[in-house]
Scaffold this motif. Structure first.
Motif, PDB file in Angstrom:
ATOM      1  N   VAL A  55     -14.920  -2.588  10.969  1.00 60.23           N
ATOM      2  CA  VAL A  55     -13.703  -3.405  11.044  1.00 60.23           C
ATOM      3  C   VAL A  55     -13.042  -3.474   9.676  1.00 60.23           C
ATOM      4  N   MET A  56     -13.841  -3.663   8.621  1.00 67.91           N
ATOM      5  CA  MET A  56     -13.299  -3.733   7.265  1.00 67.91           C
ATOM      6  C   MET A  56     -12.610  -2.429   6.865  1.00 67.91           C
ATOM      7  N   ASP A  57     -13.177  -1.289   7.301  1.00 74.41           N
ATOM      8  CA  ASP A  57     -12.593   0.005   6.942  1.00 74.41           C
ATOM      9  C   ASP A  57     -11.123   0.097   7.349  1.00 74.41           C
ATOM     10  N   ASN A  58     -10.808  -0.433   8.524  1.00 79.71           N
ATOM     11  CA  ASN A  58      -9.415  -0.405   8.977  1.00 79.71           C
ATOM     12  C   ASN A  58      -8.520  -1.218   8.051  1.00 79.71           C
ATOM     13  N   CYS A  59      -9.040  -2.343   7.570  1.00 81.86           N
ATOM     14  CA  CYS A  59      -8.279  -3.181   6.636  1.00 81.86           C
ATOM     15  C   CYS A  59      -8.079  -2.454   5.306  1.00 81.86           C
ATOM     16  N   ILE A  60      -9.122  -1.766   4.849  1.00 80.19           N
ATOM     17  CA  ILE A  60      -9.039  -1.016   3.596  1.00 80.19           C
ATOM     18  C   ILE A  60      -8.006   0.095   3.708  1.00 80.19           C
ATOM     19  N   ASP A  61      -7.987   0.756   4.869  1.00 81.24           N
ATOM     20  CA  ASP A  61      -6.995   1.817   5.068  1.00 81.24           C
ATOM     21  C   ASP A  61      -5.569   1.273   4.974  1.00 81.24           C
ATOM     22  N   GLU A  62      -5.347   0.076   5.490  1.00 76.16           N
ATOM     23  CA  GLU A  62      -4.028  -0.549   5.380  1.00 76.16           C
ATOM     24  C   GLU A  62      -3.682  -0.806   3.906  1.00 76.16           C
ATOM     25  N   TYR A  63      -4.658  -1.305   3.147  1.00 73.68           N
ATOM     26  CA  TYR A  63      -4.437  -1.561   1.718  1.00 73.68           C
ATOM     27  C   TYR A  63      -4.122  -0.254   0.988  1.00 73.68           C
TER      28      TYR A  63
END
Length: 637
Positions: A55-63
């Motif tokens: 789940v965090m990976d998707n947030c990192i990709d947005e960043y």
């Protein structure tokens, strides 16, 4: 007379034998293919942390794409909530993105050029492996929410108005029928979050109210992983387009490498890590104009490398090893890209910093002298070990090994088994006999010590070759030439829970910390926890790992239950032992805390009997009067 048809195993192979599973069923049937090993949260690579990471990976990709500078993670008991402030999932696709395989933005390279996850499976796996999963997306004052149970949509809310900031929020509770008796350990999550911050300088992550942020990227990572008085020269920090490096040397043996691809910690390395190892050796040889041995150059190195790759190819869904040969589809090879960067930037740095170049040269030449001093005895010891390995009575090996290249067929399944590979280090024939009979022969091996090993604190690596047991253990683990050849993902010290057993644990830990500290730093070493008591009546048996658990069991069971105190591992029958080293195995990770000085720790605990240690023992000594029978009687009554 008609001949009767005989059915042999495997002969009933027809249309009915072919099963088609939907995405949820397949993930739940073979979770290891998607998230590695399951576990109870006692190990940093257990599946519950992979769920958080997906789940965090998707947030990192947005960043990474320039959307949202803050990510919030909250864990309350077994409930995980992750909130980013990126663009938010397109509202019309909220359900599809988390529940339909092969649906996602990451197939569009224009939107996600160098993202962590490219196969669109991550959040679907989290959804399928959660008792409860809720996704909420906010875009331009509109919100869409969907709720699932074990991957099945139970409620799709209508779009509504909101004043919240754009972004996505995911809440999930891992399925306790898959992750049995699990518990989140904050220290493992902190490591994960720090890595995200080191790789994304300026990103702010808030975990249960505490903020994590890095300003200097991989320089901060190496400062956290080392101690200033134990490194031989100031950390070298180099940055370029799509690549960042930090490098230093310490006084310890082995190599300590941290490698990352697109923000993903590749714990098993891959093509980028190998390119760094080769490129560093070549650059050093060219700079000093001397053909140093590879091992002399790399012994004691502590380094981190991060690369950004277009459409990376990983060797499994858990993304722990990079398989990409090129940086871009039509770009340079990984070896050329990393090698050229090192030969240009590291060479320039060493020319501009002669004091660092001199300190590095002295470290290499120290390794060279030590290697030559060892040469004679090392050759004899390895010949003995080679002969012993043919009939090594100390090692009961298993079928799968971490360092073996899995075949293309059933690759993910085999890699999941490799992640489970474990070697138990035991003392004495009775303990090793019980474990050997109870173990899973596919993934669990047993190495049996004879009595207490030597206290090797302060000794040179010569003792590893002079001591037959140490040499055979080194060969069983396959770590003589470094961590890349490690045969087992988990090293579990299994000794009796008494004073002698604890002393043996300390001696084995001293061996690892003195000569192979990477095993501990990379969190591969554990201590097996086995029950101290068995409490049972005619209907139920309860195994207790502490006095408090025993009290609770006595209170729960009726009448006067039978209490057995296990004084050693050999007293536990193989049938019982199978329960304690299976999927519900309890083991305690041996960790080096940030800021700990390994040599100082060893001096304190394993050095000469100092006044400091004597005072510590006296001040912390607890004297227990054995009133066990009276206590049991009181609890029952």
């Amino acid at each position: 007379m008609a001949k009767e048809k005989v059915s042999t195993p495997g002969s009933d192979y027809d249309e009915d034998s072919i099963k088609s599973l939907d995405w949820k069923e397949h993930i739940r049937l073979r979770p290891g293919m998607y998230i590695g090993k399951l576990g109870d949260g006692g190990s940093p690579d257990d599946g519950i942390y992979v769920l958080v990471k997906e789940v965090m990976d998707n947030c990192i990709d947005e960043y990474t794409m320039g959307h949202g500078k803050t990510i919030e993670l909250k864990i309350e008991g077994k409930t995980v909530t992750v909130r980013d402030y990126g663009r938010g999932i397109p509202l019309g696709k909220v359900v599809d993105v988390v529940s339909k395989i092969n649906t996602g933005a990451k197939y569009d390279s224009r939107a996600f050029q160098k993202s962590v996850g490219l196969n669109g499976v991550g959040t679907k796996a989290v959804n399928a492996l959660s008792n409860y999963f809720k996704v909420s997306s906010i875009r331009e004052q509109k919100e869409k929410v969907a709720e699932f149970e074990r991957g099945i949509l139970v409620k799709e809310h209508k779009e509504s108005s909101t004043t919240g900031a754009n972004g996505t929020m995911v809440t999930f509770i891992p399925d306790d029928t898959i992750f049995k008796n699990f518990k989140f350990h904050p220290e493992f999550l902190e490591n994960l979050l720090w890595n995200y911050c080191f790789l994304n300088a300026g990103l702010k992550i808030i975990f249960n109210g505490k903020s994590y942020i890095s300003r200097n990227g991989l320089l901060d990572l190496l400062e956290r992983k080392t101690n200033p008085d134990e490194i031989r020269y100031p950390i070298i920090h180099l940055k370029g387009e799509d690549i960042e490096l930090s490098i230093t040397h310490g006084n310890e043996y082995g190599e300590e490498l941290y490698s990352f691809v697109n923000g993903q910690h590749t714990t098993q390395g891959g093509t980028h890590q190998q390119a760094f190892r080769e490129g560093f050796v070549k650059t050093i040889r060219d700079f000093y104009k001397k053909d140093y041995e590879t091992s002399d150059i790399r012994t004691g190195i502590v380094a981190a490398i991060s690369v950004r790759v277009v459409e990376p190819v990983f060797e499994s869904q858990t993304k722990t090893k990079l398989g990409s040969q090129n940086v871009d589809i039509n770009g340079p090879s990984m070896r050329q890209f990393v090698g050229d960067f090192l030969s240009r930037e590291l060479d320039n740095y060493l020319h501009k910093n002669p004091a660092v170049a001199d300190a590095l040269k002295k470290r290499i030449e120290q390794s060279e002298r030590e290697r030559k001093d060892l040469a004679g005895i090392k050759k004899l010891a390895n010949e003995r070990a080679k002969k012993a390995n043919l009939h090594n009575r100390k090692l009961r090996d298993c079928r799968y090994h971490l360092n073996e290249e899995p075949p293309a067929k059933n690759k993910d399944e085999i890699m999941a088994k490799q992640a489970e590979t474990t070697i138990f280090i035991t003392e004495g024939d009775s303990a090793s006999g019980s474990i050997t009979k109870a173990r899973n022969v596919e993934t669990q091996a047993v190495f049996s010590l004879r009595g207490k090993p030597l206290n090797c604190f302060g000794l040179t690596k010569k003792v590893v070759y002079e001591n037959e047991e140490f040499n055979l253990l080194q060969h069983a683990l396959n770590i003589e030439e470094g961590m890349e050849g490690l045969r087992f993902n988990n090293i579990v010290i299994a000794t009796d829970a008494d004073v002698d057993g604890m002393h043996i644990r300390l001696l084995i830990m001293t061996f690892f910390l003195q000569f192979f500290p990477d095993l501990v730093k990379q969190e591969k070493v554990y201590v097996l926890e086995t029950p101290l008591f068995r409490v049972r009546d005619k209907k139920e048996t309860i195994y207790c790992y502490s006095e408090s658990e025993k009290k609770a069991a006595l209170k729960k069971l009726s009448g006067k239950p039978e209490v057995t105190r296990f004084k050693g591992l050999g007293e536990i029958s193989p049938d019982e032992f199978a329960q304690f080293i299976g999927t519900d195995m309890r083991k305690q990770l041996m960790r080096v805390e940030h800021g700990d000085h390994i040599q100082q720790l060893l001096e304190y605990y394993m050095g000469k009997n100092t006044m400091e240690r004597q005072a510590f023992i006296i001040n912390n000594l607890v004297v227990e009067i054995d009133k066990e029978e009276e206590l049991e009687e009181a609890v029952v009554n």
